[in-house]
Design a protein around this motif. Structure first.
Motif, PDB file in Angstrom:
ATOM      1  N   LEU A  83       0.812  -1.210   0.000  1.00  0.00           N
ATOM      2  CA  LEU A  83       0.000   0.000   0.000  1.00  0.00           C
ATOM      3  C   LEU A  83       0.850   1.266   0.000  1.00  0.00           C
ATOM      4  N   VAL A 131       2.816   1.771  -3.381  1.00  0.00           N
ATOM      5  CA  VAL A 131       1.975   2.185  -4.505  1.00  0.00           C
ATOM      6  C   VAL A 131       1.497   3.616  -4.309  1.00  0.00           C
ATOM      7  N   ARG A 132       1.123   3.962  -3.058  1.00  0.00           N
ATOM      8  CA  ARG A 132       0.693   5.332  -2.791  1.00  0.00           C
ATOM      9  C   ARG A 132       1.816   6.325  -3.105  1.00  0.00           C
ATOM     10  N   ARG A 137      -7.094   6.552  -3.438  1.00  0.00           N
ATOM     11  CA  ARG A 137      -7.462   5.190  -3.047  1.00  0.00           C
ATOM     12  C   ARG A 137      -8.025   4.391  -4.225  1.00  0.00           C
ATOM     13  N   LYS A 196      -7.179   4.739  -7.382  1.00  0.00           N
ATOM     14  CA  LYS A 196      -6.052   4.373  -8.244  1.00  0.00           C
ATOM     15  C   LYS A 196      -5.263   3.214  -7.629  1.00  0.00           C
ATOM     16  N   ILE A 197      -5.115   3.233  -6.306  1.00  0.00           N
ATOM     17  CA  ILE A 197      -4.405   2.144  -5.615  1.00  0.00           C
ATOM     18  C   ILE A 197      -5.160   0.834  -5.793  1.00  0.00           C
ATOM     19  N   GLU A 240      -4.554  -0.454  -9.263  1.00  0.00           N
ATOM     20  CA  GLU A 240      -3.154  -0.876  -9.432  1.00  0.00           C
ATOM     21  C   GLU A 240      -2.879  -2.215  -8.773  1.00  0.00           C
ATOM     22  N   VAL A 241      -3.346  -2.391  -7.536  1.00  0.00           N
ATOM     23  CA  VAL A 241      -3.086  -3.629  -6.797  1.00  0.00           C
ATOM     24  C   VAL A 241      -4.054  -4.733  -7.208  1.00  0.00           C
ATOM     25  N   VAL A 291      -9.005  -1.261   0.183  1.00  0.00           N
ATOM     26  CA  VAL A 291      -8.006  -0.195   0.292  1.00  0.00           C
ATOM     27  C   VAL A 291      -8.396   0.776   1.394  1.00  0.00           C
ATOM     28  N   ASP A 295      -6.101   1.218   4.600  1.00  0.00           N
ATOM     29  CA  ASP A 295      -5.526   2.550   4.767  1.00  0.00           C
ATOM     30  C   ASP A 295      -5.812   3.079   6.168  1.00  0.00           C
TER      31      ASP A 295
END
Length: 295
Positions: free
Chosen positions: A133, A136-137, A157, A159-160, A163-164, A171, A175
């Motif tokens: 996390l 990537v952030r 969040r 976009k994360i 991506e993941v 997320v 988070d």
């Protein structure tokens, strides 16, 4: 052969590990076969001790999650023992390459179980999110900063999650759980005059012999993976290559746009293809799926 450490025990173990013998391939092979074929505990003890330095080095990389170093070393030792118990010396792979994945899995499971805020989340996707996390952030924040923009909150969040490859709600939950739980490696240790935690990290730079062995093992692993990929259909193979085997993985959204499918359908096809890969690798190479870190 249980291993327990308390107080300064982790330092003692680290010193002992660094002083242990270095095994050549032939000696390692003989020890592994002696343990597998005859249950020779002396051979097992020698094999495990020789690679305890690897376990200690890997354990040190997870200090930033706030877990006590003695506990991390103990869990790394547990992973090392599991690797020794399951290792097949006739597969043509060095024990160190095989052991890395068992050690890493054991440490990560411990961190996930004991993180001050995280009490749930043991699936492969949740584990991937937990340990990736922040990386990537930071990547998205750097990219936005490079063009003079700022990205935060819900947009970040989302976009994360893409991506993941996990649901947005995962997320958001992770988070919140991870917020404020890290500490700086530049913080000074209690009782140490001006010594920072970062100064205690082991030098994990591989030696020449380790580099050669690793390259040989990786060559075999690539061959196994290439053969396993041939069992997938064209669409599944494309998704795995683009999502798992590229330095910059494609997002579910971009693949969905190209193939005319939804993000959720791409996620399902990816999971289906990974399951096929695991099955093929297990049939071909035993525990190679774990060694190759197929998510």
């Amino acid at each position: 052969m249980a291993m327990t450490y308390d107080g300064d025990g982790s330092r003692i173990v680290a010193k002992q590990a660094m002083a242990a013998e270095m095994l050549d391939a032939e000696t390692e092979l003989g020890l592994a076969r002696a343990w597998r074929d005859t249950g020779d505990e002396a051979a097992l003890h020698r094999l495990v001790n020789a690679y305890m330095r690897l376990a200690v080095s890997m354990a040190s990389k997870y200090r930033r999650y706030g877990a006590p170093m003695p506990d991390l070393i103990q869990e790394a030792g547990v992973g090392l023992m599991k690797a020794a118990e399951k290792f097949d010396p006739d597969r043509g792979v060095r024990f160190s390459t095989y052991a890395v994945w068992w050690i890493k899995a054991s440490i990560q499971d411990y961190v996930m179980r004991n993180w001050s805020m995280v009490r749930t989340g043991s699936t492969s996707s949740q584990k991937a999110l937990f340990f990736n996390l922040r990386r990537v952030r930071a990547k998205f924040e750097r990219e936005a900063g490079a063009v003079g923009e700022e990205i935060r909150g819900q947009e970040l969040r989302e976009k994360i999650a893409i991506e993941v490859g996990v649901p947005l709600r995962d997320v958001e939950m992770m988070d919140a759980r991870l917020a404020g739980s890290d500490f700086s490696l530049n913080a000074q240790q209690a009782g140490e005059e001006g010594r920072e935690w970062v100064e205690t990290l082991e030098d994990s730079t591989p030696q020449a012999e380790e580099t050669v062995s690793r390259d040989q093992d990786l060559g075999r692993a690539r061959t196994w993976l290439r053969d396993a990929l041939e069992t997938l259909n064209q669409r599944e193979r494309m998704i795995i290559v683009e999502r798992q085997l590229k330095d910059t993985p494609r997002t579910l959204e971009s693949l969905g746009n190209e193939l005319g499918l939804s993000k959720e359908r791409i996620r399902q096809l990816e999971a289906q293809a990974l399951k096929k890969l695991r099955r093929e690798l297990e049939q071909t190479t035993g525990n190679a799926a774990a060694m190759l870190a197929i998510a």
